[in-house]
Design an enzyme around this catalytic site. Structure first.
Site, short mmCIF file in Angstrom:
data_model
loop_
_atom_site.label_atom_id
_atom_site.label_comp_id
_atom_site.label_asym_id
_atom_site.label_seq_id
_atom_site.Cartn_x
_atom_site.Cartn_y
_atom_site.Cartn_z
N ARG A 82 2.21 8.62 -6.65
CA ARG A 82 1.79 9.96 -7.11
C ARG A 82 1.97 10.23 -8.60
NH1 ARG A 82 -1.47 10.49 -2.97
NH2 ARG A 82 -0.54 11.23 -1.03
N HIS A 131 1.56 5.19 -2.23
CA HIS A 131 1.11 6.16 -3.23
C HIS A 131 2.36 6.73 -3.89
CE1 HIS A 131 -3.09 6.15 -1.79
NE2 HIS A 131 -2.53 5.88 -0.62
N ASP A 144 1.06 2.71 3.71
CA ASP A 144 0.19 3.79 3.22
C ASP A 144 1.03 5.06 2.99
OD1 ASP A 144 -1.97 5.19 2.32
OD2 ASP A 144 -3.05 5.23 4.22
N HIS A 171 0.84 -1.21 0.00
CA HIS A 171 0.00 0.00 0.00
C HIS A 171 0.87 1.25 0.00
CE1 HIS A 171 -4.01 1.87 1.50
NE2 HIS A 171 -3.26 2.80 0.96
ZN LIG Z 1 -6.97 4.57 2.08
#
Ligand SMILES: [Zn+2]
Length: 435
Positions: free
Chosen positions: A74, A72, A315, A70
């Site tokens: 971007r 990001h 995350d 998990h």
């Molecule tokens: Zn989320």
């Protein structure tokens, strides 16, 4: 090209835990020689061919390449926060050989084109493995499902509308059914947006003290309970992202006991910090779901310990300093995590929450199992390997991060234990003190 890793404690959860040497040849694990098998060990340590590279792992832990399911990255669209390249460097620096990137980019990864773009870019950068997670719904708007078959063919390993919940239960039911037919894991961001609307932190004593609008913890568990119900209805598996509350842990524990096909992840900040961090760090401790109470934090630890929570993921959510400077109510949600995750997670071992093999399992074999990836230190497998120095103490210096962003509440923390080498397919992509 050969690499020899000698004298380390190999931890391959469920298979092996002991001192051994590893020989890597042509990107694969060619031999594992346990301490005591002297004949074999001599054979490996006596290989003196030119070009052989040796890494002395004495006193260190050698694990399967860690997987962060998990993050990001971007890109495309928000390259000022992070690029696929800077995100891959941060991952390698943090001990991760594989990362799964969430689809809330611009454009959203809801098409073959975006999935293919991410994979092509990652191949060009050629550092860690990047596995795209495609959207559940077009534009992550929760209205129309994406074409999962094409996305899977293009290389998506899972579907998720992460960042947004799928509020429409009928749509979520269809998503789970279609994902099940294609053997594609579905990852759910659980949040009742109506209940959470307007909040910037956990609703409770700290939000009242600060005069900040709060998000009640049940905003998460209501949707966890719904997804458990939908999993039971459809027989489809569901993976709950970033679990943060005691209520969610209890719901997942009960569901697992009934045999529901639910798995779950949490992030280091949820077992390390509480809402008190928001008083001290402001927007640097603002994320979604928000940091909870000490009761929530303890429940997350119990969930990790008893197997309710299968995975530790970061995350990793980069944002620029300007965005985070907007202050608590206005700043975007999220903190970066790739470069502090291993050190923060090792504290669980020190505190007796998890044994070292169980910790390694939650950062390698378990995410690999959910995503159906190859993982493990076995002869013939890809040489994706992480080496951790459990005794290396250091002070977190966000300025030295490989990530483009600096939004972390852990800057200046004194931590013990750090990844010192990350190998992907037999190639060293990070080595402490070298790159
Ligand atoms: Zn989320």
């Amino acid at each position: 090209m050969q690499i020899r890793i000698t004298g380390g404690r190999l931890v391959d959860p469920g298979h092996f835990d002991g001192i051994a040497d590893i020989l890597i040849e042509d990107g694969k694990i060619a031999a594992i020689i346990e301490s005591g098998q002297t004949g074999e060990q001599d054979r490996v340590s006596n290989i003196q061919r030119p070009g052989i590279q040796n890494f002395d792992a004495s006193g260190k832990i050698v694990t399967p390449g860690l997987i962060d399911m998990h993050v990001h990255l971007r890109e495309p669209g928000f390259e000022y926060k992070e690029t696929i390249e800077s995100g891959c460097r941060a991952a390698a620096h943090g001990g991760f050989s594989t990362v799964c990137c969430m689809p809330n980019t611009h454009p959203v990864n809801d098409s073959r084109q975006v999935t293919e773009y991410i994979l092509a870019k990652a191949a060009e950068i050629n550092l860690v493995r990047v596995l795209p997670v495609a959207a559940i719904s077009k534009g992550i708007e929760g209205k129309t499902l994406c074409e999962y078959e094409g996305l899977k063919q293009a290389g998506a390993v899972a579907v998720s509308d992460d960042g947004n919940p799928v509020m429409n239960s009928r749509l979520m039911r269809s998503a789970l059914e279609r994902a099940k037919d294609l053997n594609l894991p579905a990852i759910s961001h659980c949040e009742d947006i109506n209940l959470a609307a307007g909040g910037a932190m956990n609703e409770g004593v700290v939000s009242k003290k600060l005069g900040i609008a709060g998000i009640p913890g049940v905003s998460e568990s209501i949707m966890v309970l719904r997804d458990i119900a939908l999993s039971e209805l459809t027989g489809a598996a569901v993976h709950i992202a970033h679990v943060s509350t005691a209520g969610s842990v209890r719901a997942i524990r009960d569901a697992k006991a009934r045999g529901v096909r639910v798995t779950a992840e949490t992030a280091p900040h949820y077992f390390t910090l509480t809402e008190d961090a928001v008083s001290k760090c402001g927007s640097q401790a603002k994320m979604n779901p928000p940091l909870g109470t000490e009761n929530d934090r303890m429940a997350i630890c119990e969930g990790l310990s008893d197997g309710t929570i299968d995975v530790i993921a970061t995350d990793h959510a980069p944002h620029s300093s300007e965005e985070k400077a907007l202050g608590l109510p206005a700043a975007p949600n999220g903190i970066i995590g790739l470069e502090t995750s291993v050190s923060l997670s090792l504290k669980l071992v020190k505190d007796g929450v998890l044994s070292l093999p169980r910790l390694v399992e939650k950062m390698s074999a378990n995410p690999a199992g959910i995503l159906r990836l190859e993982c493990g230190l076995r002869v013939g497998r890809r040489a994706d390997i992480t080496i951790i120095d459990p005794d290396l103490s250091y002070t977190v210096d966000a300025a030295g991060f490989r990530s483009l962003s600096r939004n972390t509440p852990f800057d200046g923390w004194h931590l013990k234990g750090k990844p010192v080498l990350t190998m992907v397919g037999g190639r060293i992509v990070y080595e402490e003190g070298i790159n």
